[in-house]
Enzyme design. Sequence first.
Site, PDB file in Angstrom:
ATOM      1  N   ARG A  71     -18.331   2.106  -2.153  1.00 61.73           N
ATOM      2  CA  ARG A  71     -17.529   1.837  -3.189  1.00 61.73           C
ATOM      3  C   ARG A  71     -18.014   0.861  -4.313  1.00 61.73           C
ATOM      4  O   ARG A  71     -17.550  -0.049  -4.872  1.00 61.73           O
ATOM      5  CB  ARG A  71     -16.179   1.178  -2.770  1.00 61.73           C
ATOM      6  CG  ARG A  71     -15.168   2.050  -1.846  1.00 61.73           C
ATOM      7  CD  ARG A  71     -14.344   2.623  -3.135  1.00 61.73           C
ATOM      8  NE  ARG A  71     -13.462   3.441  -1.998  1.00 61.73           N
ATOM      9  CZ  ARG A  71     -12.105   3.278  -1.706  1.00 61.73           C
ATOM     10  NH1 ARG A  71     -11.686   2.023  -1.985  1.00 61.73           N
ATOM     11  NH2 ARG A  71     -11.581   4.223  -0.782  1.00 61.73           N
TER      12      ARG A  71
ATOM     13  N   ARG B 220     -13.161  -1.856  -8.196  1.00 62.24           N
ATOM     14  CA  ARG B 220     -12.464  -2.984  -8.830  1.00 62.24           C
ATOM     15  C   ARG B 220     -12.955  -4.403  -8.816  1.00 62.24           C
ATOM     16  O   ARG B 220     -12.790  -5.030  -9.637  1.00 62.24           O
ATOM     17  CB  ARG B 220     -11.031  -2.913  -8.366  1.00 62.24           C
ATOM     18  CG  ARG B 220     -10.139  -1.832  -8.407  1.00 62.24           C
ATOM     19  CD  ARG B 220      -8.813  -1.530  -7.974  1.00 62.24           C
ATOM     20  NE  ARG B 220      -9.425  -1.323  -6.470  1.00 62.24           N
ATOM     21  CZ  ARG B 220      -8.493  -1.020  -5.239  1.00 62.24           C
ATOM     22  NH1 ARG B 220      -7.256  -1.189  -5.703  1.00 62.24           N
ATOM     23  NH2 ARG B 220      -8.807  -0.819  -4.368  1.00 62.24           N
TER      24      ARG B 220
ATOM     25  N   ARG C  91     -11.432   1.818 -16.393  1.00 59.81           N
ATOM     26  CA  ARG C  91     -10.075   2.142 -15.691  1.00 59.81           C
ATOM     27  C   ARG C  91      -8.770   2.006 -16.613  1.00 59.81           C
ATOM     28  O   ARG C  91      -8.007   3.171 -16.740  1.00 59.81           O
ATOM     29  CB  ARG C  91      -9.780   1.573 -14.334  1.00 59.81           C
ATOM     30  CG  ARG C  91      -8.955   2.261 -13.506  1.00 59.81           C
ATOM     31  CD  ARG C  91      -8.550   1.405 -12.308  1.00 59.81           C
ATOM     32  NE  ARG C  91      -7.541   1.949 -11.249  1.00 59.81           N
ATOM     33  CZ  ARG C  91      -6.296   2.012 -11.568  1.00 59.81           C
ATOM     34  NH1 ARG C  91      -5.973   1.563 -12.542  1.00 59.81           N
ATOM     35  NH2 ARG C  91      -5.443   2.497 -10.552  1.00 59.81           N
TER      36      ARG C  91
ATOM     37  N   ASP D 152     -12.953  10.995  -5.355  1.00 55.12           N
ATOM     38  CA  ASP D 152     -12.064  10.367  -4.031  1.00 55.12           C
ATOM     39  C   ASP D 152     -12.204  11.525  -3.081  1.00 55.12           C
ATOM     40  O   ASP D 152     -12.292  12.616  -3.550  1.00 55.12           O
ATOM     41  CB  ASP D 152     -10.898   9.919  -4.596  1.00 55.12           C
ATOM     42  CG  ASP D 152     -10.206   9.215  -3.749  1.00 55.12           C
ATOM     43  OD1 ASP D 152     -10.396   7.802  -3.703  1.00 55.12           O
ATOM     44  OD2 ASP D 152      -9.504   9.330  -2.506  1.00 55.12           O
TER      45      ASP D 152
ATOM     46  N   TYR E 233      -4.096  12.054   5.945  1.00 53.81           N
ATOM     47  CA  TYR E 233      -3.294  11.679   4.646  1.00 53.81           C
ATOM     48  C   TYR E 233      -2.171  12.812   4.307  1.00 53.81           C
ATOM     49  O   TYR E 233      -1.266  12.785   4.030  1.00 53.81           O
ATOM     50  CB  TYR E 233      -4.224  11.670   3.445  1.00 53.81           C
ATOM     51  CG  TYR E 233      -4.919  10.246   3.376  1.00 53.81           C
ATOM     52  CD1 TYR E 233      -4.379   9.165   2.882  1.00 53.81           C
ATOM     53  CD2 TYR E 233      -6.628  10.187   3.960  1.00 53.81           C
ATOM     54  CE1 TYR E 233      -4.984   7.832   3.103  1.00 53.81           C
ATOM     55  CE2 TYR E 233      -7.134   9.002   4.050  1.00 53.81           C
ATOM     56  CZ  TYR E 233      -6.198   7.882   3.562  1.00 53.81           C
ATOM     57  OH  TYR E 233      -7.002   6.568   3.543  1.00 53.81           O
TER      58      TYR E 233
HETATM   59  O1  CP3 Z   1     -18.106   4.767  -3.130  1.00 55.16           O
HETATM   60  C1  CP3 Z   1     -17.920   4.896  -4.369  1.00 55.16           C
HETATM   61  O2  CP3 Z   1     -18.209   4.170  -5.111  1.00 55.16           O
HETATM   62  C2  CP3 Z   1     -17.607   6.521  -4.785  1.00 55.16           C
HETATM   63  C3  CP3 Z   1     -16.101   6.447  -4.978  1.00 55.16           C
HETATM   64  C4  CP3 Z   1     -15.237   6.674  -3.856  1.00 55.16           C
HETATM   65  C5  CP3 Z   1     -13.727   6.245  -3.946  1.00 55.16           C
HETATM   66  N1  CP3 Z   1     -13.050   6.573  -3.173  1.00 55.16           N
HETATM   67  C6  CP3 Z   1     -13.442   5.581  -5.350  1.00 55.16           C
HETATM   68  C7  CP3 Z   1     -11.995   4.818  -5.422  1.00 55.16           C
HETATM   69  C8  CP3 Z   1     -15.502   7.079  -2.510  1.00 55.16           C
HETATM   70  C9  CP3 Z   1     -16.584   7.344  -1.807  1.00 55.16           C
HETATM   71  C10 CP3 Z   1     -14.119   6.964  -1.928  1.00 55.16           C
HETATM   72  C11 CP3 Z   1     -13.968   7.400  -0.789  1.00 55.16           C
HETATM   73  C12 CP3 Z   1     -12.457   7.273  -0.140  1.00 55.16           C
HETATM   74  N2  CP3 Z   1     -11.416   7.264  -0.642  1.00 55.16           N
HETATM   75  C13 CP3 Z   1     -12.170   7.058   1.398  1.00 55.16           C
HETATM   76  C14 CP3 Z   1     -13.393   7.139   2.301  1.00 55.16           C
HETATM   77  C15 CP3 Z   1     -13.952   5.785   2.469  1.00 55.16           C
HETATM   78  C16 CP3 Z   1     -13.259   4.555   2.940  1.00 55.16           C
HETATM   79  O3  CP3 Z   1     -12.932   3.719   2.096  1.00 55.16           O
HETATM   80  O4  CP3 Z   1     -12.696   4.817   4.270  1.00 55.16           O
HETATM   81  C17 CP3 Z   1     -10.818   7.032   1.480  1.00 55.16           C
HETATM   82  C18 CP3 Z   1     -10.273   6.894   2.967  1.00 55.16           C
HETATM   83  C19 CP3 Z   1     -10.457   7.257   0.238  1.00 55.16           C
HETATM   84  C20 CP3 Z   1      -8.724   7.285  -0.122  1.00 55.16           C
HETATM   85  C21 CP3 Z   1      -8.526   6.236  -0.898  1.00 55.16           C
HETATM   86  N3  CP3 Z   1      -8.780   6.251  -2.437  1.00 55.16           N
HETATM   87  C22 CP3 Z   1      -7.468   5.024  -0.771  1.00 55.16           C
HETATM   88  C23 CP3 Z   1      -6.752   4.726   0.631  1.00 55.16           C
HETATM   89  C24 CP3 Z   1      -7.463   4.221  -2.082  1.00 55.16           C
HETATM   90  C25 CP3 Z   1      -6.606   3.245  -2.449  1.00 55.16           C
HETATM   91  C26 CP3 Z   1      -7.010   2.088  -1.361  1.00 55.16           C
HETATM   92  C27 CP3 Z   1      -8.220   1.290  -2.207  1.00 55.16           C
HETATM   93  O5  CP3 Z   1      -9.131   1.059  -1.388  1.00 55.16           O
HETATM   94  O6  CP3 Z   1      -8.339   1.029  -3.398  1.00 55.16           O
HETATM   95  C28 CP3 Z   1      -8.156   5.213  -2.934  1.00 55.16           C
HETATM   96  C29 CP3 Z   1      -8.590   4.683  -4.414  1.00 55.16           C
HETATM   97  C30 CP3 Z   1      -9.851   4.398  -4.904  1.00 55.16           C
HETATM   98  N4  CP3 Z   1     -10.710   5.407  -4.738  1.00 55.16           N
HETATM   99  C31 CP3 Z   1     -10.263   3.425  -5.654  1.00 55.16           C
HETATM  100  C32 CP3 Z   1     -11.511   3.738  -5.914  1.00 55.16           C
HETATM  101  C33 CP3 Z   1     -12.523   2.917  -6.758  1.00 55.16           C
HETATM  102  C34 CP3 Z   1      -9.551   2.318  -6.298  1.00 55.16           C
HETATM  103  C35 CP3 Z   1      -8.457   2.807  -7.314  1.00 55.16           C
HETATM  104  C36 CP3 Z   1      -8.409   1.834  -8.458  1.00 55.16           C
HETATM  105  O7  CP3 Z   1      -9.013   1.716  -9.403  1.00 55.16           O
HETATM  106  O8  CP3 Z   1      -7.141   1.310  -8.436  1.00 55.16           O
END
Ligand code: CP3
Length: 351
Positions: free
Chosen positions: A26, A30, A39, A77, A153
């Site tokens: 990540r 944020r 964003r 994502d 999910y």
């Molecule tokens: O790593 C990176 O920088 C690449 C981008 C990336 C995102 N999601 C961007 C994201 C990657 C590799 C993911 C993978 C992802 N997404 C996983 C596996 C990794 C982990 O965290 O276990 C999972 C389970 C998700 C599902 C997901 N996407 C959730 C649960 C959420 C919301 C909760 C949270 O942590 O924000 C997201 C949204 C998300 N994906 C954001 C980002 C930057 C935040 C969204 C925002 O800007 O509000």
Amino acid sequence: MKIMNDSFLKTLRLEKTPYTPVWIMRQAGRYLPEYQQTRKNAGSFMDLCRNKNFATEVTLQPLDRYPLLDASILFSDILTIPDAMGLGLNFIHGEGPIFDKPLQNEQAVQALDIPSMDKLSYVFDAVKSIKNALNGRVPLIGFSGSPWTLATYMVEGQGGSDFLKIKKMAYERQDLIHHILKINAESVTQYLTEQIKSGVDAVMIFDSWGGALSHHEYSELSLNYMKVILDNLDILGYEHIPKIIFTKGGGQWIDQQIIARPDAIGLDWQTSLKKAREITNDKIALQGNMDPAILLGSDKKIEEEVKKVLDDYGRGEGHIFNLGHGITQFTDPDKVDLMLQTIREYSQQYH
Ligand code: CP3
């Protein structure tokens, strides 16, 4: 195109590097004010993912801020696949992802199909655009969720805690859960294939919820399907593309993970790198594993903990530094600088 900083790829091949390479799960997210701004301009999280210019911009933001990062990761994502399957993905602000049409009866499960990769072309366009913008600076990692994690999910309809809906399905109707997992494994294979064709240099499978399974069920419901994907990619001619698997909470199953023959295993902070290395016997690289919450600590604590992680792995090649899970949104970006500098300086003695 030749990659200028190839320390990450070298480590995946267990070759010698002058220091321990690092990237951050990540890393575009944020905690960076520049991400928040983009964003806002994009409107929503999925609008950010669907627009290749925005996706490229945010992928490069951490690299521009931190020259010591050794890899980039596609901004997207794991939930793009169930979204393309038509389950109706929404990101509710502050609550995470929710599906309108989760798989909660037999009919819905039977109707599930591999999505047309055309629906995901925005991801592959983003890969091409990012590769172009990187211009060989560092490698680009592509990724997907594991079949099991995607299924959690898809069945729960949101991020779960006890996973009782999907476990009820798994333990009551094995046929249904395996039907979903098979479709997911084939979808992920096609999805990663397209990412590779579009230019990613390595791929990672995020198994965020494999750790919720019992010792007996982990290989049956999660690992075996990750293995199917890795095997398929090899058969399709992508043996040379390094593959990383990461089961959050899966450090006790390294002996099983080896059987899937990944190039690297990602570890969370519950597991000792030293013990993991004894099991992998220096045949597979290890990625991890500092607790992301350490970055909320004092400078002194951060320096100490980075050194502990590097000491834990010890001398030799095969370690990619990372956090044990995604960086939290409450991290001060300056603390990341400190972490990266400490890794670069302190790790050289071990190479
Ligand atoms: O790593 C990176 O920088 C690449 C981008 C990336 C995102 N999601 C961007 C994201 C990657 C590799 C993911 C993978 C992802 N997404 C996983 C596996 C990794 C982990 O965290 O276990 C999972 C389970 C998700 C599902 C997901 N996407 C959730 C649960 C959420 C919301 C909760 C949270 O942590 O924000 C997201 C949204 C998300 N994906 C954001 C980002 C930057 C935040 C969204 C925002 O800007 O509000």
